[in-house]
Design a protein around this motif. Structure first.
Motif, PDB file in Angstrom:
ATOM      1  N   ARG A   1      22.366 -20.748  26.228  1.00  0.00           N
ATOM      2  CA  ARG A   1      23.398 -21.651  25.736  1.00  0.00           C
ATOM      3  C   ARG A   1      24.584 -21.638  26.678  1.00  0.00           C
ATOM      4  N   ASP A   2      25.136 -22.822  26.901  1.00  0.00           N
ATOM      5  CA  ASP A   2      26.361 -22.980  27.678  1.00  0.00           C
ATOM      6  C   ASP A   2      27.444 -23.419  26.702  1.00  0.00           C
ATOM      7  N   ASN A   3      28.293 -22.495  26.311  1.00  0.00           N
ATOM      8  CA  ASN A   3      29.299 -22.794  25.293  1.00  0.00           C
ATOM      9  C   ASN A   3      30.370 -23.763  25.801  1.00  0.00           C
ATOM     10  N   VAL A   4      30.583 -23.797  27.092  1.00  0.00           N
ATOM     11  CA  VAL A   4      31.567 -24.730  27.653  1.00  0.00           C
ATOM     12  C   VAL A   4      31.044 -26.157  27.574  1.00  0.00           C
ATOM     13  N   LYS A   5      29.769 -26.311  27.866  1.00  0.00           N
ATOM     14  CA  LYS A   5      29.162 -27.644  27.853  1.00  0.00           C
ATOM     15  C   LYS A   5      28.582 -28.015  26.493  1.00  0.00           C
ATOM     16  N   ASN A   6      28.684 -27.124  25.527  1.00  0.00           N
ATOM     17  CA  ASN A   6      28.094 -27.363  24.191  1.00  0.00           C
ATOM     18  C   ASN A   6      26.621 -27.744  24.308  1.00  0.00           C
ATOM     19  N   THR A   7      25.909 -27.002  25.136  1.00  0.00           N
ATOM     20  CA  THR A   7      24.514 -27.309  25.424  1.00  0.00           C
ATOM     21  C   THR A   7      23.650 -26.085  25.160  1.00  0.00           C
ATOM     22  N   VAL A   8      22.481 -26.336  24.599  1.00  0.00           N
ATOM     23  CA  VAL A   8      21.520 -25.276  24.351  1.00  0.00           C
ATOM     24  C   VAL A   8      20.210 -25.642  25.034  1.00  0.00           C
ATOM     25  N   TYR A   9      19.529 -24.625  25.544  1.00  0.00           N
ATOM     26  CA  TYR A   9      18.280 -24.812  26.263  1.00  0.00           C
ATOM     27  C   TYR A   9      17.173 -23.985  25.599  1.00  0.00           C
ATOM     28  N   LEU A  10      15.967 -24.450  25.791  1.00  0.00           N
ATOM     29  CA  LEU A  10      14.808 -23.678  25.350  1.00  0.00           C
ATOM     30  C   LEU A  10      13.780 -23.691  26.470  1.00  0.00           C
ATOM     31  N   GLN A  11      13.613 -22.545  27.113  1.00  0.00           N
ATOM     32  CA  GLN A  11      12.586 -22.399  28.137  1.00  0.00           C
ATOM     33  C   GLN A  11      11.317 -21.925  27.458  1.00  0.00           C
ATOM     34  N   MET A  12      10.265 -22.711  27.584  1.00  0.00           N
ATOM     35  CA  MET A  12       9.005 -22.399  26.919  1.00  0.00           C
ATOM     36  C   MET A  12       7.941 -22.109  27.964  1.00  0.00           C
ATOM     37  N   ASN A  13       7.471 -20.888  27.986  1.00  0.00           N
ATOM     38  CA  ASN A  13       6.431 -20.462  28.914  1.00  0.00           C
ATOM     39  C   ASN A  13       5.163 -20.101  28.153  1.00  0.00           C
ATOM     40  N   SER A  14       4.077 -20.013  28.894  1.00  0.00           N
ATOM     41  CA  SER A  14       2.786 -19.640  28.306  1.00  0.00           C
ATOM     42  C   SER A  14       2.501 -20.466  27.054  1.00  0.00           C
ATOM     43  N   LEU A  15       2.677 -21.755  27.178  1.00  0.00           N
ATOM     44  CA  LEU A  15       2.514 -22.630  26.020  1.00  0.00           C
ATOM     45  C   LEU A  15       1.070 -22.650  25.531  1.00  0.00           C
ATOM     46  N   ARG A  16       0.941 -22.793  24.216  1.00  0.00           N
ATOM     47  CA  ARG A  16      -0.361 -22.813  23.558  1.00  0.00           C
ATOM     48  C   ARG A  16      -0.524 -24.118  22.789  1.00  0.00           C
ATOM     49  N   PRO A  17      -1.751 -24.524  22.539  1.00  0.00           N
ATOM     50  CA  PRO A  17      -1.943 -25.756  21.754  1.00  0.00           C
ATOM     51  C   PRO A  17      -1.231 -25.723  20.403  1.00  0.00           C
ATOM     52  N   GLU A  18      -1.122 -24.550  19.800  1.00  0.00           N
ATOM     53  CA  GLU A  18      -0.447 -24.449  18.509  1.00  0.00           C
ATOM     54  C   GLU A  18       1.067 -24.612  18.603  1.00  0.00           C
ATOM     55  N   ASP A  19       1.596 -24.694  19.816  1.00  0.00           N
ATOM     56  CA  ASP A  19       3.025 -25.004  19.992  1.00  0.00           C
ATOM     57  C   ASP A  19       3.292 -26.506  19.917  1.00  0.00           C
ATOM     58  N   THR A  20       2.246 -27.293  19.862  1.00  0.00           N
ATOM     59  CA  THR A  20       2.401 -28.742  19.777  1.00  0.00           C
ATOM     60  C   THR A  20       3.155 -29.120  18.510  1.00  0.00           C
ATOM     61  N   ALA A  21       4.246 -29.861  18.696  1.00  0.00           N
ATOM     62  CA  ALA A  21       5.107 -30.242  17.575  1.00  0.00           C
ATOM     63  C   ALA A  21       6.227 -31.131  18.085  1.00  0.00           C
ATOM     64  N   VAL A  22       6.979 -31.679  17.160  1.00  0.00           N
ATOM     65  CA  VAL A  22       8.250 -32.312  17.509  1.00  0.00           C
ATOM     66  C   VAL A  22       9.320 -31.232  17.396  1.00  0.00           C
ATOM     67  N   TYR A  23      10.071 -31.064  18.456  1.00  0.00           N
ATOM     68  CA  TYR A  23      11.111 -30.038  18.513  1.00  0.00           C
ATOM     69  C   TYR A  23      12.470 -30.688  18.277  1.00  0.00           C
ATOM     70  N   TYR A  24      13.223 -30.100  17.353  1.00  0.00           N
ATOM     71  CA  TYR A  24      14.532 -30.623  16.969  1.00  0.00           C
ATOM     72  C   TYR A  24      15.626 -29.635  17.337  1.00  0.00           C
ATOM     73  N   CYS A  25      16.643 -30.149  17.969  1.00  0.00           N
ATOM     74  CA  CYS A  25      17.840 -29.364  18.250  1.00  0.00           C
ATOM     75  C   CYS A  25      18.717 -29.333  17.003  1.00  0.00           C
ATOM     76  N   ASN A  26      19.358 -28.220  16.781  1.00  0.00           N
ATOM     77  CA  ASN A  26      20.245 -28.066  15.626  1.00  0.00           C
ATOM     78  C   ASN A  26      21.548 -27.409  16.053  1.00  0.00           C
ATOM     79  N   ALA A  27      22.643 -27.866  15.474  1.00  0.00           N
ATOM     80  CA  ALA A  27      23.939 -27.239  15.711  1.00  0.00           C
ATOM     81  C   ALA A  27      24.672 -27.093  14.387  1.00  0.00           C
ATOM     82  N   ASP A  28      25.200 -25.917  14.162  1.00  0.00           N
ATOM     83  CA  ASP A  28      26.018 -25.630  12.992  1.00  0.00           C
ATOM     84  C   ASP A  28      27.480 -25.675  13.447  1.00  0.00           C
ATOM     85  N   LEU A  29      28.162 -26.768  13.150  1.00  0.00           N
ATOM     86  CA  LEU A  29      29.481 -26.951  13.735  1.00  0.00           C
ATOM     87  C   LEU A  29      30.463 -27.565  12.748  1.00  0.00           C
ATOM     88  N   LYS A  30      31.731 -27.492  13.124  1.00  0.00           N
ATOM     89  CA  LYS A  30      32.781 -28.153  12.356  1.00  0.00           C
ATOM     90  C   LYS A  30      33.511 -29.135  13.263  1.00  0.00           C
TER      91      LYS A  30
END
Length: 121
Positions: A71-100
């Protein structure tokens, strides 16, 4: 208004890697946790990984050792590095932020538009 815009995702063979990014913009006063959830066809949305502003991380057991959240708190950006992916990782991935959005409001959940990740065997 707050927007979470995702990028990345796509089609990859089993064992491959992908990186997701999500940037929050708009009326943002403070962000607590940012993270990723996923939903496979016919299944409920589930947590993948989250990271608080203080650096505490939480991973689903199924992705530990393979996925890394950052996460880059200055840029308000979050990343997800996914390695060794498997067929069971297949999905729609949603970003979430808990903010005010302002100092007088409470924290609320915001969601990205979703990114399709497909892992072929």
């Amino acid at each position: 208004q707050v927007q979470l815009v995702e990028s990345g995702g796509g089609l990859v063979q089993a064992g491959g890697s992908l990186r997701l990014s999500c940037s929050a913009s708009g009326s943002i006063f403070s962000i607590n946790a940012m993270g990723w959830y996923r939903q496979a066809p016919g299944k409920q949305r589930e947590l993948v990984a989250t990271k608080t502003s203080g650096g505490r991380m939480n991973y689903a057991d199924s992705v530990k050792g393979r996925f890394t959240i950052s996460r880059d708190n200055v840029k308000n950006t979050v990343y997800l590095q996914m390695n060794s992916l498997r067929p069971e990782d297949t999905a729609v991935y949603y970003c979430n932020a808990d903010l005010k959005s302002s100092w007088y409001e409470g924290y609320h959940d915001y969601w990205g538009q979703g990114s399709q990740v497909t892992v072929s065997s």
